[in-house]
Design an enzyme around this catalytic site. Structure first.
Site, PDB file in Angstrom:
ATOM      1  N   ASP A   1      -7.893  17.444  -4.575  1.00  0.00           N
ATOM      2  CA  ASP A   1      -8.884  17.846  -5.321  1.00  0.00           C
ATOM      3  C   ASP A   1      -8.878  19.206  -5.872  1.00  0.00           C
ATOM      4  O   ASP A   1      -8.110  20.126  -5.345  1.00  0.00           O
ATOM      5  CB  ASP A   1     -10.081  18.121  -3.852  1.00  0.00           C
ATOM      6  CG  ASP A   1     -10.579  17.003  -3.505  1.00  0.00           C
ATOM      7  OD1 ASP A   1     -10.031  15.836  -4.197  1.00  0.00           O
ATOM      8  OD2 ASP A   1     -11.485  16.935  -2.630  1.00  0.00           O
TER       9      ASP A   1
ATOM     10  N   ASP B   1     -21.163   7.884  -4.409  1.00  0.00           N
ATOM     11  CA  ASP B   1     -21.178   8.978  -3.370  1.00  0.00           C
ATOM     12  C   ASP B   1     -22.472   8.989  -2.713  1.00  0.00           C
ATOM     13  O   ASP B   1     -23.687   9.016  -3.210  1.00  0.00           O
ATOM     14  CB  ASP B   1     -21.088  10.399  -3.761  1.00  0.00           C
ATOM     15  CG  ASP B   1     -19.675  10.254  -4.556  1.00  0.00           C
ATOM     16  OD1 ASP B   1     -18.763   9.781  -4.205  1.00  0.00           O
ATOM     17  OD2 ASP B   1     -19.663  11.231  -5.585  1.00  0.00           O
TER      18      ASP B   1
END
EC number: 5.3.1.16
Length: 239
Positions: free
Chosen positions: A8, A129
């Site tokens: 990330d 998500d």
């Protein structure tokens, strides 16, 4: 089942967030390309990349870090975060990404997902998500009334390569994945589903594998914290 180690990216660094909160970022390294190379050297088949700044900005922000990663590794990489138009999709695929992940735009402009999947067969994934089954967008900052399973089913005939399903409440929390919800989603569609969020141990990985429905799992914090031994995990998944 394939294990996707996660990198990330925030401000050019390798970080992990807790439940998607940018203020709750833990920096794990300032050389993401070296981290990607280490994952490749350990035997990983893929690398999963997220441009966190890009997810919030709606455009690529960590392009330099992504390009450095692509220059270092030979295994395929997939990227999500801030990819919201055809020009950006085409640019990233030309630069060497194997797959782009479309999240926010899958809710706001599903036609773009279909167009991209037709233009680039096998190279477009949808990122879903969800918090308590409902889809969140724009770096998880915006909650919608769209149900994750409904969104997944809407792309059944679109030709997308995979669905990456993240349970936001489990992400980075080391609380274990939401196996029941991920398995239910995977069984609701014929598209391969990759689990993300909460994988914190080898037992978690094997539980996902043993559903028989889940094609892959993404892990980040557990690998960096040492809670999940990468070599052991890869051996177990190949056994």
């Amino acid at each position: 089942m394939i294990l996707y180690p996660a990198i990330d990216l925030k401000d050019g660094q390798c970080v992990r967030l807790l439940r998607g909160e940018m203020e709750a970022a833990t920096v794990f390294g300032d050389d993401p390309a070296a981290q990607a190379a280490a994952f490749e050297a350990a035997g990983c088949e893929w690398v999963h990349l997220v441009d966190l700044n890009g997810a919030f900005a709606g455009r690529p922000v960590n392009a330099a870090a992504v390009e450095a990663i692509l220059a270092r590794i030979a295994v395929p990489a997939q990227l999500g975060g801030g990819i919201r138009d055809m020009a950006t999709i085409a640019l990233w695929l030309e630069k060497g990404l194997a797959r782009v992940i479309l999240g926010t735009v899958a809710v706001e402009n599903p036609g773009l997902v279909r167009e991209a999947a037709r233009a680039f067969p096998g190279r477009v994934a949808v990122g879903i998500d969800a918090r308590k089954g409902r889809v969140a967008t724009k770096g998880w900052a915006t909650e919608t009334d769209v149900m994750a399973t409904d969104l997944a089913r809407s792309f059944e005939d679109a030709g997308v390569a995979a669905i990456i399903y993240t349970d936001i409440d489990r992400d980075g929390a080391m609380a274990g994945p939401n196996i029941e919800a991920t398995d239910a989603l995977a069984r609701a569609v014929s598209i391969p589903v990759i689990a993300s969020g909460g994988v914190s141990s080898l037992a978690d990985l094997l539980a996902l594998r043993d559903t028989g429905s889940i094609a892959g799992a993404i892990s980040g914090r557990a690998l960096y914290d040492g809670a999940l031994d990468l070599t052991q995990a890869l051996q177990a998944l190949r056994a």
